[in-house]
Design an enzyme around this catalytic site. Structure first.
Site, PDB file in Angstrom:
ATOM      1  N   ASP A  22       0.820  -1.226   0.000  1.00 24.13           N
ATOM      2  CA  ASP A  22       0.000   0.000   0.000  1.00 24.13           C
ATOM      3  C   ASP A  22       0.847   1.266   0.000  1.00 24.13           C
ATOM      4  O   ASP A  22       0.442   2.301   0.536  1.00 24.13           O
ATOM      5  CB  ASP A  22      -0.931   0.030   1.229  1.00 24.13           C
ATOM      6  CG  ASP A  22      -1.734  -1.241   1.410  1.00 24.13           C
ATOM      7  OD1 ASP A  22      -2.108  -1.846   0.393  1.00 24.13           O
ATOM      8  OD2 ASP A  22      -1.988  -1.636   2.568  1.00 24.13           O
ATOM      9  N   GLU A 213     -11.111  -0.015  -4.056  1.00 26.39           N
ATOM     10  CA  GLU A 213     -10.474   0.568  -2.875  1.00 26.39           C
ATOM     11  C   GLU A 213      -9.212   1.307  -3.320  1.00 26.39           C
ATOM     12  O   GLU A 213      -8.934   1.448  -4.495  1.00 26.39           O
ATOM     13  CB  GLU A 213     -10.122  -0.524  -1.854  1.00 26.39           C
ATOM     14  CG  GLU A 213      -9.139  -1.558  -2.363  1.00 26.39           C
ATOM     15  CD  GLU A 213      -8.794  -2.629  -1.339  1.00 26.39           C
ATOM     16  OE1 GLU A 213      -9.246  -2.525  -0.186  1.00 26.39           O
ATOM     17  OE2 GLU A 213      -8.059  -3.569  -1.701  1.00 26.39           O
TER      18      GLU A 213
END
Length: 475
Positions: A22, A213
């Site tokens: 991420d 997302e």
């Protein structure tokens, strides 16, 4: 005196025992910093560890420095016992010149903020994003639960992008943009939807690549680029607008962590790695744009590692999809000489094709090879590939080959067979290296000539049992 060769850059770009998915990359001063969540080797869930930071000089993406723990999960007042995880964060520089860290804990719907005077922390808890009446964003009736914050500050306004939208969930309409004032907490423009979820995508141009997302915002020239993970999970897509809170149009796929859609070296629909969720962003470093993304390792979704590839933003603003490679941070192919660790494989597959890591559960079954390590989380053990059964193939891209006459591999395991060496996954076998049962890492060498030029290298195991591959050496 012989001049020492500069250290080369590999994917994953951090040490093989570090698990930072991420990643949000930013250049501050003369260094690039990454802010991501922090997985645990052999973890049972996502993001079990505290936030740490790594940085590298802008002119050497092979020289990463550990900056230490920058924020602990127990630093948030909602999480004194640490039972909640720190999900994917983002960082922006506020109007006051300080660094603001935005994140969401895994069991609450609100956005938390921490602050530091320096890019590498340590960050201290600052507050929660809130409406002017003090109600926290995500807790007012009708609010969408907050997730995966991405932030961009321009002047005294900060644009906050959030969202998580599963396929078929009509309660989640898409990614949202919310505008914050100069205190970095108070909402001055209420949330609006900027990217559609799957149930609301018809006629939008996002069909098949709807928002799932991981929204991440960047400004390129006078355009706003919203990077996000689509409903198929393995790809990072982008949308472009002239305005930060409206008008985003689907642009395309930048990278897939199973190399889907790429048709330059294999069929477009053939996966070449075991994919999964994806999250990252783009950044310009020393005049070159890059995409940061992550891959799955250890046969699970819960031990992810950061990778990066150079990208090109064309004159029309489009970004062509790039391949997964072993040499993304290197600025070109790796030297076709010397020893290379097996964990830098960018292709990994078996005769039973599988697109996703753990499609039928949290872990892959015993048929499939995986990149792993010995020891426990935090042990500085070099990664390797294990469970290479008959037909399992590891691919490495790319090498500038000159005068290679021999190939050596380091193997262990209950195996009796051979490794085939090729320069294309479906190409001719250039030579084979026999291997046998051994409980310790054992080296095997064969006379194999690799043609001169820039090539990929593929190692396919054929035989009994299963082998682990630690490294290969080009001689």
């Amino acid at each position: 005196m012989t001049k020492q060769m500069k250290k080369q850059g590999f994917n994953p770009y951090l040490p093989s025992w570090e698990y930072i998915p991420d990643a949000e990359p930013y250049v501050f001063g003369d260094r690039v910093y990454i802010y991501g969540s922090h997985d645990r080797f052999n973890g049972h869930a996502f993001c079990l560890n505290d936030y740490v930071c790594w940085s590298a000089p802008v002119d050497n993406l092979a020289d990463w420095r550990y900056e230490g723990v920058i924020y602990r999960k127990t630093d948030d007042p909602l999480n004194p016992d640490g039972r909640m995880c720190l999900y994917a964060p983002d960082v922006t520089v506020g109007p006051d010149g300080r660094y603001y860290l935005y994140y969401v804990l895994d069991k609450v719907p609100v956005v938390s903020v921490a602050v530091s005077d320096t890019p590498a922390g340590k960050f201290e808890f600052y507050g929660y994003v809130r409406y002017p009446d003090g109600t926290r964003l995500g807790e007012r009736e009708g609010d969408q639960p907050q997730f995966d914050p991405g932030v961009l500050t321009e002047g005294d306004r900060t644009y906050l992008y959030t969202g998580f939208c599963a396929v078929g969930d009509r309660s989640r309409k898409g990614a949202q943009a919310t505008v914050l004032g100069p205190d970095m907490l108070t909402i001055v423009e209420e949330p609006v939807f900027v990217l559609p979820s799957e149930p609301y995508s018809e006629g939008t141009g996002f069909e098949g690549h709807e928002f799932f997302e991981a929204p991440s915002i960047r400004k390129v020239g006078d355009k706003y680029y919203l990077i996000y993970s689509s409903v198929v999970m393995h790809e990072l897509c982008y949308a472009v607008s002239d305005h930060p809170t409206k008008g985003f149009k689907y642009g395309g796929v930048i990278v897939s962590n199973c190399d889907l859609h790429i048709d330059t070296y294999k069929p477009a629909n053939k996966p070449m790695y075991y994919g999964g969720n994806n999250h990252g962003s783009i950044v310009e470093i020393n005049g070159q744009w890059y995409i940061f993304y992550h891959r799955q390792t250890n046969g699970t979704h819960y031990s992810r590692q950061g990778c990066l590839e150079p990208i090109e933003i064309l004159e029309d603003g489009s970004i062509p999809q790039v391949e997964m490679t072993s040499c993304g941070p290197n600025g070109g192919p790796l030297v076709g000489r010397g020893e290379y660790p097996a964990y830098i494989a960018c292709n990994l597959f078996y005769k039973d094709e599988e697109m996703y890591t753990g499609t039928y559960g949290a872990w892959m079954d015993g048929r499939f090879p995986k990149i792993t390590q010995d020891g426990k989380d935090g042990d500085e053990e070099i990664g390797y590939i294990m469970n290479m059964r008959d037909s399992a193939t590891a691919g490495f891209k790319y090498f500038d080959c000159k005068g290679i006459k021999q190939v050596k591999i380091k193997v262990r395991g209950y195996c009796r067979g051979e490794f085939q060496v090729k320069t294309a996954w479906d190409g001719p076998v250039l030579g084979t290296i026999p291997v046998d049962f051994t409980n310790i890492w054992t080296e095997y060498t064969a006379d194999i000539a690799i043609p001169d030029g820039v090539h990929a290298l593929y190692f396919t195991y054929t035989g009994e049992g299963n082998a682990s591959l630690a490294s290969f050496t080009l001689i």
